[in-house]
Design a protein around this motif. Structure first.
Motif, PDB file in Angstrom:
ATOM      1  N   MET A   9       0.831  -1.202   0.000  1.00 10.27           N
ATOM      2  CA  MET A   9       0.000   0.000   0.000  1.00 10.27           C
ATOM      3  C   MET A   9       0.866   1.253   0.000  1.00 10.27           C
ATOM      4  SD  MET A   9      -3.252  -0.739   2.422  1.00 10.27           S
ATOM      5  CE  MET A   9      -2.759  -2.249   3.239  1.00 10.27           C
ATOM      6  N   GLY A  10       0.235   2.355  -0.340  1.00  7.08           N
ATOM      7  CA  GLY A  10       0.981   3.598  -0.538  1.00  7.08           C
ATOM      8  C   GLY A  10       1.571   4.218   0.702  1.00  7.08           C
ATOM      9  N   TYR A  11       1.288   3.671   1.873  1.00  6.04           N
ATOM     10  CA  TYR A  11       1.807   4.333   3.082  1.00  6.04           C
ATOM     11  C   TYR A  11       2.538   3.380   4.025  1.00  6.04           C
ATOM     12  CZ  TYR A  11      -2.634   2.464   4.763  1.00  6.04           C
ATOM     13  OH  TYR A  11      -3.680   1.633   5.063  1.00  6.04           O
ATOM     14  N   GLU A  12       2.640   2.120   3.671  1.00 10.28           N
ATOM     15  CA  GLU A  12       3.216   1.167   4.622  1.00 10.28           C
ATOM     16  C   GLU A  12       4.678   1.422   4.919  1.00 10.28           C
ATOM     17  OE1 GLU A  12       2.114  -2.602   3.021  1.00 10.28           O
ATOM     18  OE2 GLU A  12       0.365  -2.761   4.317  1.00 10.28           O
ATOM     19  N   ASN A  13       5.378   2.096   4.003  1.00 11.05           N
ATOM     20  CA  ASN A  13       6.798   2.368   4.228  1.00 11.05           C
ATOM     21  C   ASN A  13       7.069   3.758   4.784  1.00 11.05           C
ATOM     22  OD1 ASN A  13       7.453  -0.182   3.188  1.00 11.05           O
ATOM     23  ND2 ASN A  13       7.292   0.597   1.090  1.00 11.05           N
ATOM     24  N   ILE A  14       6.012   4.512   5.088  1.00  9.52           N
ATOM     25  CA  ILE A  14       6.208   5.857   5.650  1.00  9.52           C
ATOM     26  C   ILE A  14       6.694   5.713   7.090  1.00  9.52           C
ATOM     27  CG2 ILE A  14       5.068   8.024   6.280  1.00  9.52           C
ATOM     28  CD1 ILE A  14       3.125   7.613   4.006  1.00  9.52           C
ATOM     29  N   ARG A  15       7.718   6.468   7.425  1.00  8.67           N
ATOM     30  CA  ARG A  15       8.271   6.389   8.779  1.00  8.67           C
ATOM     31  C   ARG A  15       8.298   7.751   9.445  1.00  8.67           C
ATOM     32  NH1 ARG A  15       6.655   2.509   8.770  1.00  8.67           N
ATOM     33  NH2 ARG A  15       7.481   0.419   8.493  1.00  8.67           N
ATOM     34  N   PHE A  16       8.086   7.742  10.757  1.00  7.14           N
ATOM     35  CA  PHE A  16       8.140   8.951  11.573  1.00  7.14           C
ATOM     36  C   PHE A  16       9.144   8.720  12.695  1.00  7.14           C
ATOM     37  CE2 PHE A  16       3.975   8.762   9.597  1.00  7.14           C
ATOM     38  CZ  PHE A  16       3.867  10.034   9.058  1.00  7.14           C
ATOM     39  N   PRO A  17       9.610   9.792  13.339  1.00  5.82           N
ATOM     40  CA  PRO A  17      10.542   9.600  14.450  1.00  5.82           C
ATOM     41  C   PRO A  17       9.955   8.668  15.518  1.00  5.82           C
ATOM     42  CG  PRO A  17      10.404  11.923  13.850  1.00  5.82           C
ATOM     43  CD  PRO A  17       9.359  11.218  13.051  1.00  5.82           C
ATOM     44  N   GLU A  18      10.824   7.893  16.133  1.00  4.09           N
ATOM     45  CA  GLU A  18      10.361   6.946  17.154  1.00  4.09           C
ATOM     46  C   GLU A  18       9.621   7.681  18.265  1.00  4.09           C
ATOM     47  OE1 GLU A  18      12.321   3.394  19.787  1.00  4.09           O
ATOM     48  OE2 GLU A  18      13.497   4.187  18.108  1.00  4.09           O
ATOM     49  N   GLY A  19       8.526   7.099  18.732  1.00  3.92           N
ATOM     50  CA  GLY A  19       7.750   7.725  19.809  1.00  3.92           C
ATOM     51  C   GLY A  19       6.804   8.809  19.326  1.00  3.92           C
ATOM     52  N   SER A  20       6.667   8.955  18.005  1.00  5.79           N
ATOM     53  CA  SER A  20       5.749   9.983  17.472  1.00  5.79           C
ATOM     54  C   SER A  20       4.323   9.713  17.936  1.00  5.79           C
ATOM     55  CB  SER A  20       5.776   9.991  15.940  1.00  5.79           C
ATOM     56  OG  SER A  20       6.985  10.533  15.476  1.00  5.79           O
ATOM     57  N   LYS A  21       3.625  10.813  18.207  1.00 10.09           N
ATOM     58  CA  LYS A  21       2.268  10.690  18.728  1.00 10.09           C
ATOM     59  C   LYS A  21       1.300  11.481  17.855  1.00 10.09           C
ATOM     60  CE  LYS A  21       0.074  10.211  23.156  1.00 10.09           C
ATOM     61  NZ  LYS A  21       0.165  10.323  24.605  1.00 10.09           N
ATOM     62  N   PHE A  22       0.232  10.822  17.431  1.00 10.65           N
ATOM     63  CA  PHE A  22      -0.766  11.421  16.552  1.00 10.65           C
ATOM     64  C   PHE A  22      -2.070  11.663  17.300  1.00 10.65           C
ATOM     65  CE2 PHE A  22       2.187   9.294  13.823  1.00 10.65           C
ATOM     66  CZ  PHE A  22       2.156   9.943  12.597  1.00 10.65           C
ATOM     67  N   LEU A  23      -2.723  12.761  16.951  1.00 15.27           N
ATOM     68  CA  LEU A  23      -4.094  12.994  17.410  1.00 15.27           C
ATOM     69  C   LEU A  23      -4.997  12.916  16.191  1.00 15.27           C
ATOM     70  CD1 LEU A  23      -6.377  13.984  19.334  1.00 15.27           C
ATOM     71  CD2 LEU A  23      -5.695  16.324  18.743  1.00 15.27           C
ATOM     72  N   VAL A  24      -6.036  12.086  16.259  1.00 12.94           N
ATOM     73  CA  VAL A  24      -7.040  12.030  15.197  1.00 12.94           C
ATOM     74  C   VAL A  24      -8.356  12.533  15.783  1.00 12.94           C
ATOM     75  CG1 VAL A  24      -8.316  10.567  13.579  1.00 12.94           C
ATOM     76  CG2 VAL A  24      -5.907  10.059  14.078  1.00 12.94           C
ATOM     77  N   THR A  25      -8.812  13.687  15.307  1.00 15.22           N
ATOM     78  CA  THR A  25     -10.133  14.159  15.750  1.00 15.22           C
ATOM     79  C   THR A  25     -11.187  13.524  14.851  1.00 15.22           C
ATOM     80  OG1 THR A  25     -10.301  16.099  14.300  1.00 15.22           O
ATOM     81  CG2 THR A  25      -9.078  16.377  16.363  1.00 15.22           C
ATOM     82  N   GLY A  26     -12.384  13.338  15.389  1.00 20.00           N
ATOM     83  CA  GLY A  26     -13.408  12.624  14.620  1.00 20.00           C
ATOM     84  C   GLY A  26     -13.028  11.162  14.457  1.00 20.00           C
ATOM     85  N   SER A  27     -12.364  10.624  15.481  1.00 19.79           N
ATOM     86  CA  SER A  27     -11.769   9.280  15.359  1.00 19.79           C
ATOM     87  C   SER A  27     -12.796   8.154  15.389  1.00 19.79           C
ATOM     88  CB  SER A  27     -10.744   9.056  16.477  1.00 19.79           C
ATOM     89  OG  SER A  27     -11.384   9.097  17.738  1.00 19.79           O
ATOM     90  N   ALA A  28     -14.040   8.472  15.719  1.00 21.75           N
ATOM     91  CA  ALA A  28     -15.085   7.442  15.699  1.00 21.75           C
ATOM     92  C   ALA A  28     -15.835   7.446  14.364  1.00 21.75           C
ATOM     93  CB  ALA A  28     -16.076   7.663  16.838  1.00 21.75           C
ATOM     94  N   GLY A  29     -15.417   8.331  13.465  1.00 23.12           N
ATOM     95  CA  GLY A  29     -16.069   8.424  12.162  1.00 23.12           C
ATOM     96  C   GLY A  29     -15.443   7.488  11.141  1.00 23.12           C
ATOM     97  N   PHE A  30     -15.948   7.565   9.938  1.00 19.76           N
ATOM     98  CA  PHE A  30     -15.506   6.715   8.835  1.00 19.76           C
ATOM     99  C   PHE A  30     -14.021   6.932   8.522  1.00 19.76           C
ATOM    100  CE2 PHE A  30     -15.421   7.344   3.992  1.00 19.76           C
ATOM    101  CZ  PHE A  30     -14.798   6.137   3.743  1.00 19.76           C
ATOM    102  N   ILE A  31     -13.642   8.158   8.167  1.00 20.74           N
ATOM    103  CA  ILE A  31     -12.245   8.415   7.803  1.00 20.74           C
ATOM    104  C   ILE A  31     -11.354   8.366   9.038  1.00 20.74           C
ATOM    105  CG2 ILE A  31     -10.652  10.134   6.840  1.00 20.74           C
ATOM    106  CD1 ILE A  31     -12.891  11.010   4.934  1.00 20.74           C
ATOM    107  N   GLY A  32     -11.820   8.976  10.124  1.00 20.08           N
ATOM    108  CA  GLY A  32     -11.020   9.005  11.349  1.00 20.08           C
ATOM    109  C   GLY A  32     -10.637   7.635  11.858  1.00 20.08           C
ATOM    110  N   SER A  33     -11.595   6.711  11.902  1.00 20.20           N
ATOM    111  CA  SER A  33     -11.303   5.377  12.443  1.00 20.20           C
ATOM    112  C   SER A  33     -10.347   4.604  11.534  1.00 20.20           C
ATOM    113  CB  SER A  33     -12.594   4.573  12.658  1.00 20.20           C
ATOM    114  OG  SER A  33     -13.262   4.342  11.432  1.00 20.20           O
TER     115      SER A  33
END
Length: 330
Positions: A1-25
């Motif tokens: 897939m187009g994003y499986e090789n994307i890497r971020f610094p170790e310990g990176s933390k993401f916030l997803v708002t609307g995380s119970a929705g279709f795109i968010g989840s």
């Protein structure tokens, strides 16, 4: 897939708002699968609890039940966060025409709250959902950033305002913002129910139940239907984009064009059904044709959507066949 090789610094933390929705989840799931920490924020006004519950046992996941219209909640959600993927909003053009005040409150004030909280919290990147509806009555295809027409709905207006705030927050406060103009996203976990449900899940569910779907207008309207995997890729690539790409909005689509009546016939074939559709009035505020030029996102974000409409619709049909039972009672 187009994003499986994307890497971020170790310990990176993401916030997803609307995380119970279709795109968010779907974003939460993808980021957890990559091994990073995710905090979700949702008030369940349109999202579903079962979309959150499936991640609760993951030690990299935490959830805050809260509203983006409350600034203190936004501050709490942004604490210690590197990347914000802001998906929380109310969708639907027709509903926005009925409830303009609510759309102002959630989609503009709520987004501004999130941007300000992200700025105060030192977030690295703020990626937010915009919409192809910002093109309004601009007749030319494909739709290209910088060539927008007159807006046709309060929903479209809220997304345009969000983009202007995004531009200002990058320019004035150095918060790196990236607006993603989604074109008709579809795929697993998209809600098939309710008067404002998106057309593909609604059609699939009705056909599986042997009902005749209603097509608004003559079915000759066209859309750049975009499978969810491409949207996940765009969000993650925006989090990795160069700073020069910040402060802009980008078309996120496959770059194709499907006519509604053709999609309907395709679904009939795939599901082995023979059901005549009903035709109803054209919806107020709807754009007749939509097709995206994605060259700016390709160039600036490295976006290369891998899922064609055909691949996506096949995967979506498969998912609804397997999950429709569990969706019906929710």
């Amino acid at each position: 897939m187009g994003y499986e090789n994307i890497r971020f610094p170790e310990g990176s933390k993401f916030l997803v708002t609307g995380s119970a929705g279709f795109i968010g989840s779907n974003l939460v799931e993808a980021i957890l699968n990559l091994g990073y920490q995710v905090r979700g924020l949702d008030n369940f006004s349109t999202g579903k609890r079962e979309n959150v519950e499936q991640f609760i046992s993951n030690s990299n996941y935490e959830f805050i039940e809260g509203d983006i219209c409350e600034f203190s909640r936004c501050m709490e959600a942004c604490e210690g966060i590197d990347y914000v993927l802001h998906q929380a909003a109310w969708g639907s053009v027709p509903r926005s025409i009925e409830m303009p005040l609510l759309y102002e409150e959630i989609n503009i004030k709520g987004t501004l709250n999130m941007m300000e909280a992200a700025r105060q919290s030192g977030v690295k990147k703020f990626v937010y959902a915009s919409s192809s509806s910002v093109y309004g009555d601009e007749p030319n295809l494909p739709k290209k950033e910088g060539k927008e027409g007159n807006l046709l709905s309060p929903y479209a207006l809220t997304k345009r305002v969000d983009e202007e705030y995004g531009r200002l927050y990058t320019k004035l406060y150095n918060l790196e913002t990236y607006g993603l103009r989604y074109f008709n996203v579809f795929g697993r976990r998209q809600d098939p129910d309710g008067v404002y449900a998106a057309v593909i899940p609604k059609f699939i569910k009705q056909l599986l139940n042997g009902e005749s779907p209603m097509i608004n207008g003559d079915g000759q309207q066209s859309r750049d239907f975009t499978y969810i995997e491409n949207v996940i890729e765009a969000n993650l690539k925006a989090c990795n984009a160069k700073s020069e790409a910040a402060g802009h909005a980008y078309n996120i689509a496959y770059g194709g064009r499907e006519f509604l009546i053709d999609i309907y016939n395709q679904l009939l074939n795939a599901l082995g059904k023979d059901i005549q559709p009903l035709f109803g009035p054209t919806r107020k505020g709807d754009i007749k044709h939509s097709n995206a030029d994605i060259s700016k996102a390709q160039e600036m974000l490295g976006y290369e959507p891998e899922w064609s409409f055909e691949q996506g619709i096949e995967a979506a049909i498969e998912w609804y066949k397997n999950n429709l039972g569990s969706l019906s009672h929710s």
